[in-house]
Design an enzyme around this catalytic site. Structure first.
Site, PDB file in Angstrom:
ATOM      1  CB  CYS A 181      39.017  73.254  58.416  1.00 36.00           C
ATOM      2  SG  CYS A 181      39.543  73.179  60.289  1.00 36.00           S
TER       3      CYS A 181
ATOM      4  CB  CYS B  30      35.479  72.671  61.786  1.00 32.50           C
ATOM      5  SG  CYS B  30      36.809  74.242  62.350  1.00 32.50           S
TER       6      CYS B  30
ATOM      7  CG  ASP C 108       6.725  46.650  37.727  1.00 32.70           C
ATOM      8  OD1 ASP C 108       6.203  45.487  38.120  1.00 32.70           O
ATOM      9  OD2 ASP C 108       6.249  47.465  38.202  1.00 32.70           O
TER      10      ASP C 108
ATOM     11  CG  ASP D 102       4.765  51.308  40.009  1.00 33.33           C
ATOM     12  OD1 ASP D 102       4.671  51.007  41.520  1.00 33.33           O
ATOM     13  OD2 ASP D 102       3.522  50.535  39.358  1.00 33.33           O
TER      14      ASP D 102
ATOM     15  CG  ASP E 247       7.037  47.805  42.345  1.00 34.23           C
ATOM     16  OD1 ASP E 247       6.420  46.264  42.071  1.00 34.23           O
ATOM     17  OD2 ASP E 247       6.850  48.055  40.713  1.00 34.23           O
TER      18      ASP E 247
END
Length: 752
Positions: free
Chosen positions: A14, A17, A438, A637, A641
């Site tokens: 659960c 845990c 871009d 890309d 960048d």
């Protein structure tokens, strides 16, 4: 440098845990961060190997009462479908065995009840009024096998309670043990002659609770198997063998024996075994399993091919560049798996609650028992309340509410070529206010193409293109290659050239069909005193549209202009329109000159343009917008960048999933399609909405169920919640939350 390890953790039942294990590992000296996912049963730990080793981390997991197994990268470990199929069989087998014994037990317990309004047939020797001892002993005999099948609840539950860290199994173990032990006490009293105790046997309660919880766990296991279907599909894509060429002979090798630098042959219909670069031949490659793009991509010498893609036609040989865990497919699988381990910030609330939940439930159950015992003086009645409170509690629902949605959401994205790096990204992306795009390779194709051919009336356009392409055949310049590619696409026969000369910064000169031919920029024309004449206005128009005019002259007389430009992708205009329609401010930022940038912006409907920006200036612009309190997504890309992608709240790398894109971006769009930006944001909104729904029902169920189980309605003359109904409700609540999470698989990412 920090190390990262992911382990499969066994024994978690659960949310308490996973929350406790996260807390225990997070306190270790040298552990920088830790994420434990209940749904995937995995723990991802980032640690300083100088301060702590992975062995100490594994030992701490064991000390916390859990087991662990390493996750290997070999094909046997990653063969998901077969492994999960065998994993599912055991929970259902346990459930069936428990049901075989629990069903007659329930019948036996209910058959004599007067409140049913009808009588159920029961042998005289088993009737509680005629054979009370047999009645008690047969029930005991039917209950023991059910408890044996559910033995894991007791071993895990009592061990966790002993460590003062009770979990869901602890609640079940304590509740059913109380019912069983009290029934055993009642059976002893019956054997001693106290036949009135036949009304105080709760064997069927213990057996039904275990059976129903096992059923819930089996449903959960099935749902867990479905959540990771996208990853399992990816895992099953890799071919098992490769046809390598060694010493001039073709040899079939197991995929694990292929090495970087090997030459590999792929025939029509076969899968590409590893990543590589085409050496010879041409083929149409179906890359839909990686990108979602249904149209095969033409590949020829120098092009990249990727593992698990399919050669639909043609024959190619290629040099292996990436094998094993380095292939694009392996990177994608790892990226998606890592994302599914992560948590959204919204999940922290559930984790905090789960950590305190089970102890609070134990106190509430004990308080309810003492209170009702004092009030009613009826031990059996108070015991039923005690058991109902313990069993109705469902931290399981809290534990699976968030990871289920994240697993399905990121898997849905992967199926559509949208790779999302985790829950935090999903939560941030949905709040995007500004999208900085871009230009080159994002809005445009990223490669120059011939857009126009202009000639004086006396010159044929096809002749001009033939001559220009023949002249550029010996050039390495991108604009020259674009002209050559256009001529090849039109299947023009190129004349022979001689006396070729490349003139730096201007163009080329050569001799073709007894003519001195010049192909290049205006500087080349001026240097050879070539008058542009009537084409001057055409050249100016091309330049204003962001196109580069390539002048062609024959025998020092202008023959025409070939315009070359980085053209806008077909989907860019509609994609930007969608983003604006979603209320997102869209701007373009590029290193290109302002004239070319403005021309592209006009075509796609962008009003704000920032041109001639360096990579550092792009990141600075992102930071400036963030300082205004805006959530910024940067789309680029993934190569030049990288600084802006890293600075942005959401970095989105568009195009192919390069190594730099994988590292710098939060989201990678495999399609190279700008429309996927809107789809990714739409997916993030749908996923977080699903998480909120799951948490609402998980919290709502517990807040409603616990007071009813404690008897709050009974105080005012209302009904009681029996332990059996409580167990059924608990199992169904988990199943319903899993089902809601799985509904994300049907979400439509397009906004039309």
């Amino acid at each position: 440098m920090p190390s990262k390890e992911t382990l499969k953790v066994t024994g978690m039942t659960c949310a308490s845990c996973s929350a406790r294990l996260e807390k225990v590992l997070g306190k270790l000296k040298g552990v920088e961060s830790c994420a434990v996912n209940l749904a995937t049963e995995r723990a991802s730990v980032v640690f300083d190997p100088i301060k702590i080793g992975i062995g100490a981390i594994k030992q701490k997991i064991e000390m916390a009462g859990f087991g662990w197994t390493e996750i290997k990268n070999d094909d046997g470990e990653r063969d998901g479908s077969r492994k999960i199929a065998s994993w599912l069989k055991w929970p259902f087998a346990k459930c069936i065995i428990a049901a075989v014994f629990a069903t007659p037990l329930v019948y036996l317990a209910m058959a004599h009840m007067d409140g049913l309004g009808f009588s159920l047939p029961l042998p005289t020797w088993l009737h509680p009024h005629h054979g009370p001892i047999a009645f008690a002993l047969v029930q005991l005999g039917l209950t023991v096998p059910v408890i044996a099948v559910g033995s894991r609840f007791y071993s895990n539950g009592f061990r966790a309670a002993w460590r003062l860290a009770p979990n869901m199994d602890s609640l079940i173990a304590i509740g059913t043990s109380a019912a069983f032990l009290y029934s055993l006490y009642a059976a002893i009293q019956i054997i001693r002659g106290r036949h009135d105790f036949v009304e105080q046997l709760y064997y069927e309660t213990a057996a039904e609770i275990i059976t129903l919880v096992l059923f819930g766990r089996a449903l959960e296991a099935t749902s867990k198997g479905k959540t990771g279907e996208a990853v399992k599909k990816l895992m099953g894509l890799s071919p098992k063998t490769a046809t390598t060429i060694r010493e001039g002979r073709e040899i079939e090798l197991p995929i694990e024996d292929v090495q970087t630098g090997d030459t590999i042959a792929v025939r029509p219909g076969a899968k590409i075994p590893v990543d590589g670069i085409v050496l010879e031949g041409s083929a149409a490659i179906d890359e839909s399993m990686l990108t979602g793009e249904s149209v095969p991509v033409e590949k020829s010498k120098g092009d990249c091919v990727y593992a698990a893609t399919i050669n639909t036609n043609g024959f190619v040989t290629f040099r292996a560049t990436k094998v094993g865990a380095d292939t694009a497919l392996a990177q994608i699988i790892k990226l998606v798996e890592d994302a599914q381990i992560g948590k959204a910030p919204i999940a922290k609330m559930a984790d905090i609650v789960a950590g305190f939940f089970v102890p609070i439930v134990l106190l509430l159950a004990l308080g309810s028992f003492i209170g009702w015992l004092a009030f009613s003086k009826d031990f059996a009645f108070a015991l039923a309340i005690f058991i109902a409170v313990l069993v109705v509690a469902c931290p399981c629902a809290l534990g699976i509410a968030t990871p289920t949605a994240i697993i399905v959401g990121t898997g849905k994205g992967a199926e559509n070529g949208i790779l999302i790096k985790g829950g935090e990204v999903l939560e941030t992306a949905r709040n995007t206010q500004v999208a900085l795009l871009d230009k080159t390779g994002t809005i445009t194709e990223g490669r120059p193409e011939v857009t126009d051919v202009a000639t004086p009336p006396e010159v044929d356009g096809h002749w001009l293109l033939r001559v220009a392409a023949a002249a550029e055949r010996g050039s390495e310049h991108p604009l020259g290659k674009a002209i050559l590619k256009r001529a090849e696409s039109e299947q023009l026969e190129l004349p022979a050239e001689s006396d070729f000369e490349a003139i730096a910064g201007m163009g080329v000169r050569c001799r073709i069909e007894s003519r001195d031919v010049l192909v290049g920029n205006i500087k080349l024309m001026n240097a050879h005193s070539v008058a542009i004449g009537p084409l001057e206005s055409v050249a100016a128009r091309f330049a204003s549209e962001g196109k580069t005019p390539m002048y062609v002259a024959a025998n020092n007389k202008i023959a025409g202009i070939v315009a070359v430009a980085d053209v806008v992708k077909k989907s860019s205009h509609d994609a930007i329109k969608k983003l604006i329609g979603m209320g997102i401010e869209v701007a373009m930022i590029t290193g290109d000159d302002s004239r070319a940038a403005d021309a592209i912006a006009r075509q796609v409907g962008i009003k704000k343009v920032i041109a001639e920006a360096t990579p550092a200036e792009k990141a600075k612009e992102v930071k400036a917008l963030q300082s205004q309190g805006k959530i910024v997504a940067f789309v680029g890309d993934g190569i030049n960048d990288a600084p802006a992608l890293a600075q942005a709240d959401v970095g989105i790398a568009i195009g192919g999933g390069t190594d730099v894109a994988m590292e710098s971006a939060d989201i990678v769009l495999m399609h190279s399609d700008l429309a996927d930006v809107a789809r990714a944001i739409n997916l993030s909104k749908a996923t977080i909405r699903n998480i909120k729904q799951n948490l609402f029902w998980a919290f709502g169920y517990n807040f409603a169920g616990l007071p009813i189980a404690a008897g709050i309605l009974h105080i005012f003359g209302g009904p009681l919640l029996s332990p059996v109904i409580a167990a059924a409700a608990m199992s169904l609540s988990c199943a319903s939350i899993m089902a809601n999470g799985l509904s994300l698989r049907r979400v439509k990412l397009n906004l039309e």
